[in-house]
Scaffold this active site. Structure first.
Site, PDB file in Angstrom:
ATOM      1  N   ASP A  33      -1.693  -5.346   3.689  1.00  0.00           N
ATOM      2  CA  ASP A  33      -1.335  -4.024   4.215  1.00  0.00           C
ATOM      3  C   ASP A  33      -2.076  -3.159   3.490  1.00  0.00           C
ATOM      4  O   ASP A  33      -2.105  -3.071   1.998  1.00  0.00           O
ATOM      5  CB  ASP A  33       0.005  -2.928   4.269  1.00  0.00           C
ATOM      6  CG  ASP A  33       0.135  -2.163   5.091  1.00  0.00           C
ATOM      7  OD1 ASP A  33       1.011  -2.295   6.505  1.00  0.00           O
ATOM      8  OD2 ASP A  33      -0.326  -0.944   4.408  1.00  0.00           O
ATOM      9  N   ILE A  34      -3.093  -1.912   4.125  1.00  0.00           N
ATOM     10  CA  ILE A  34      -4.093  -1.779   3.565  1.00  0.00           C
ATOM     11  C   ILE A  34      -4.011  -0.083   2.412  1.00  0.00           C
ATOM     12  O   ILE A  34      -4.174   0.271   1.197  1.00  0.00           O
ATOM     13  CB  ILE A  34      -4.805  -0.530   4.228  1.00  0.00           C
ATOM     14  CG1 ILE A  34      -5.778  -0.283   4.040  1.00  0.00           C
ATOM     15  CG2 ILE A  34      -4.586   0.307   4.964  1.00  0.00           C
ATOM     16  CD1 ILE A  34      -7.566  -0.032   4.656  1.00  0.00           C
ATOM     17  N   ASN A  94       8.097  -2.951  13.226  1.00  0.00           N
ATOM     18  CA  ASN A  94       8.564  -1.645  13.739  1.00  0.00           C
ATOM     19  C   ASN A  94       8.337  -1.453  15.399  1.00  0.00           C
ATOM     20  O   ASN A  94       6.625  -2.482  15.457  1.00  0.00           O
ATOM     21  CB  ASN A  94       8.014  -0.525  12.869  1.00  0.00           C
ATOM     22  CG  ASN A  94       8.342  -0.459  12.021  1.00  0.00           C
ATOM     23  OD1 ASN A  94       9.465  -0.192  11.485  1.00  0.00           O
ATOM     24  ND2 ASN A  94       7.399  -0.258  10.981  1.00  0.00           N
ATOM     25  N   GLU A 102       2.768   2.434  14.379  1.00  0.00           N
ATOM     26  CA  GLU A 102       1.715   2.895  14.569  1.00  0.00           C
ATOM     27  C   GLU A 102       0.473   1.830  15.334  1.00  0.00           C
ATOM     28  O   GLU A 102      -0.023   3.491  16.092  1.00  0.00           O
ATOM     29  CB  GLU A 102       0.927   3.232  13.304  1.00  0.00           C
ATOM     30  CG  GLU A 102       1.945   4.429  12.648  1.00  0.00           C
ATOM     31  CD  GLU A 102       2.229   5.578  11.063  1.00  0.00           C
ATOM     32  OE1 GLU A 102       0.816   5.033  10.999  1.00  0.00           O
ATOM     33  OE2 GLU A 102       3.127   6.416  10.870  1.00  0.00           O
ATOM     34  N   VAL A 103       0.505   0.899  14.832  1.00  0.00           N
ATOM     35  CA  VAL A 103      -0.638   0.456  15.499  1.00  0.00           C
ATOM     36  C   VAL A 103      -0.115  -0.765  16.779  1.00  0.00           C
ATOM     37  O   VAL A 103       0.973  -1.264  16.407  1.00  0.00           O
ATOM     38  CB  VAL A 103      -0.668  -0.871  14.205  1.00  0.00           C
ATOM     39  CG1 VAL A 103      -2.345  -1.864  14.763  1.00  0.00           C
ATOM     40  CG2 VAL A 103      -2.062   0.229  13.307  1.00  0.00           C
ATOM     41  N   HIS A 107       2.856  -6.910  15.090  1.00  0.00           N
ATOM     42  CA  HIS A 107       3.350  -7.178  13.131  1.00  0.00           C
ATOM     43  C   HIS A 107       4.164  -7.322  12.856  1.00  0.00           C
ATOM     44  O   HIS A 107       5.611  -6.466  13.037  1.00  0.00           O
ATOM     45  CB  HIS A 107       1.675  -5.897  13.087  1.00  0.00           C
ATOM     46  CG  HIS A 107       2.074  -5.208  12.599  1.00  0.00           C
ATOM     47  ND1 HIS A 107       1.942  -4.269  14.191  1.00  0.00           N
ATOM     48  CD2 HIS A 107       2.488  -3.883  11.694  1.00  0.00           C
ATOM     49  CE1 HIS A 107       2.303  -2.986  13.593  1.00  0.00           C
ATOM     50  NE2 HIS A 107       3.110  -2.927  12.386  1.00  0.00           N
ATOM     51  N   HIS A 109       6.196  -6.610   9.018  1.00  0.00           N
ATOM     52  CA  HIS A 109       5.607  -6.714   7.420  1.00  0.00           C
ATOM     53  C   HIS A 109       5.879  -7.359   6.279  1.00  0.00           C
ATOM     54  O   HIS A 109       7.757  -7.777   7.027  1.00  0.00           O
ATOM     55  CB  HIS A 109       5.892  -4.982   7.177  1.00  0.00           C
ATOM     56  CG  HIS A 109       5.450  -4.132   8.013  1.00  0.00           C
ATOM     57  ND1 HIS A 109       4.466  -3.203   7.196  1.00  0.00           N
ATOM     58  CD2 HIS A 109       5.278  -3.499   9.458  1.00  0.00           C
ATOM     59  CE1 HIS A 109       4.456  -2.155   8.330  1.00  0.00           C
ATOM     60  NE2 HIS A 109       4.673  -2.799   9.608  1.00  0.00           N
TER      61      HIS A 109
HETATM   62  P1  AMP Z   1       3.502   0.293  11.726  1.00  0.00           P
HETATM   63  O1  AMP Z   1       3.707   1.374  11.349  1.00  0.00           O
HETATM   64  O2  AMP Z   1       4.413  -0.616  11.517  1.00  0.00           O
HETATM   65  O3  AMP Z   1       2.548   0.174  13.043  1.00  0.00           O
HETATM   66  O4  AMP Z   1       2.772  -0.702  10.383  1.00  0.00           O
HETATM   67  C1  AMP Z   1       0.681  -0.586  10.330  1.00  0.00           C
HETATM   68  C2  AMP Z   1       0.420  -0.801   9.094  1.00  0.00           C
HETATM   69  O5  AMP Z   1      -0.707  -1.159   9.344  1.00  0.00           O
HETATM   70  C3  AMP Z   1       0.495   0.584   7.999  1.00  0.00           C
HETATM   71  O6  AMP Z   1       1.852  -0.334   6.590  1.00  0.00           O
HETATM   72  C4  AMP Z   1      -0.486   0.328   7.755  1.00  0.00           C
HETATM   73  O7  AMP Z   1      -0.589   1.441   6.184  1.00  0.00           O
HETATM   74  C5  AMP Z   1      -1.439  -0.818   8.018  1.00  0.00           C
HETATM   75  N1  AMP Z   1      -2.968  -0.997   8.718  1.00  0.00           N
HETATM   76  C6  AMP Z   1      -3.360   0.204   9.143  1.00  0.00           C
HETATM   77  N2  AMP Z   1      -4.887  -0.448   8.990  1.00  0.00           N
HETATM   78  C7  AMP Z   1      -4.722  -1.126   8.713  1.00  0.00           C
HETATM   79  C8  AMP Z   1      -5.488  -2.884   7.701  1.00  0.00           C
HETATM   80  N3  AMP Z   1      -7.242  -1.810   8.362  1.00  0.00           N
HETATM   81  N4  AMP Z   1      -5.862  -3.520   7.288  1.00  0.00           N
HETATM   82  C9  AMP Z   1      -4.505  -2.595   6.755  1.00  0.00           C
HETATM   83  N5  AMP Z   1      -3.400  -2.768   7.231  1.00  0.00           N
HETATM   84  C10 AMP Z   1      -3.992  -1.184   7.854  1.00  0.00           C
END
Ligand code: AMP
Length: 121
Positions: A33-34, A94, A102-103, A107, A109
């Site tokens: 995770d970034i 999530n 958010e994405v 995924h 975590h």
């Molecule tokens: P969520 O809130 O469950 O959708 O988590 C999205 C996660 O993606 C967050 O923890 C971000 O820090 C992570 N994230 C967003 N962009 C990137 C990226 N380019 N590389 C790695 N992790 C990312």
């Protein structure tokens, strides 16, 4: 809602943007995770285009579902935090807006490397 091909994880899967890769097989890609929330914070994503866990369970093949679930343990072992390493970790997904997603590409975590603490804060 239709899958958004422009989401950041879709771009990572297409290698349009880089990631810090941990593991890859036919079913999953895993990378760090970034914005790590714990000492170890990895992500495990299916290679298929699935928005969230409900979409995945409805539309993925049994092979893809098994591949993702097994991928979580494979990654934990590679990171040295699995039960086979004498450790433990948290795997968390999530799901949609109320779940804090958010994405919009499914995924998990993976949090580890320290005591993870309360389940929900
Ligand atoms: P969520 O809130 O469950 O959708 O988590 C999205 C996660 O993606 C967050 O923890 C971000 O820090 C992570 N994230 C967003 N962009 C990137 C990226 N380019 N590389 C790695 N992790 C990312």
């Amino acid at each position: 809602m239709a899958y958004d091909d422009q989401n950041i994880f879709a771009k990572i899967l297409r290698e349009e943007i880089p990631c810090n890769k941990i593991y890859e097989d036919n079913y999953v890609l895993s990378f760090y995770d970034i914005n790590p929330q714990k000492k170890i914070h990895a992500l495990v994503i299916p290679k298929g285009k699935y928005i969230d866990l409900d979409d995945f369970n409805k539309n993925a093949s049994n092979e893809e579902i098994a591949g993702l679930i097994k991928g979580i343990s494979i990654v934990a072992k590679k990171l040295g935090i699995s039960t086979e390493n004498g450790k433990g970790y948290r795997a968390l997904a999530n799901i949609s807006e109320d779940g804090g997603q958010e994405v919009p590409h499914l995924h998990f975590h993976i949090f580890g490397g320290e005591k993870i603490g309360k389940m929900v804060s």
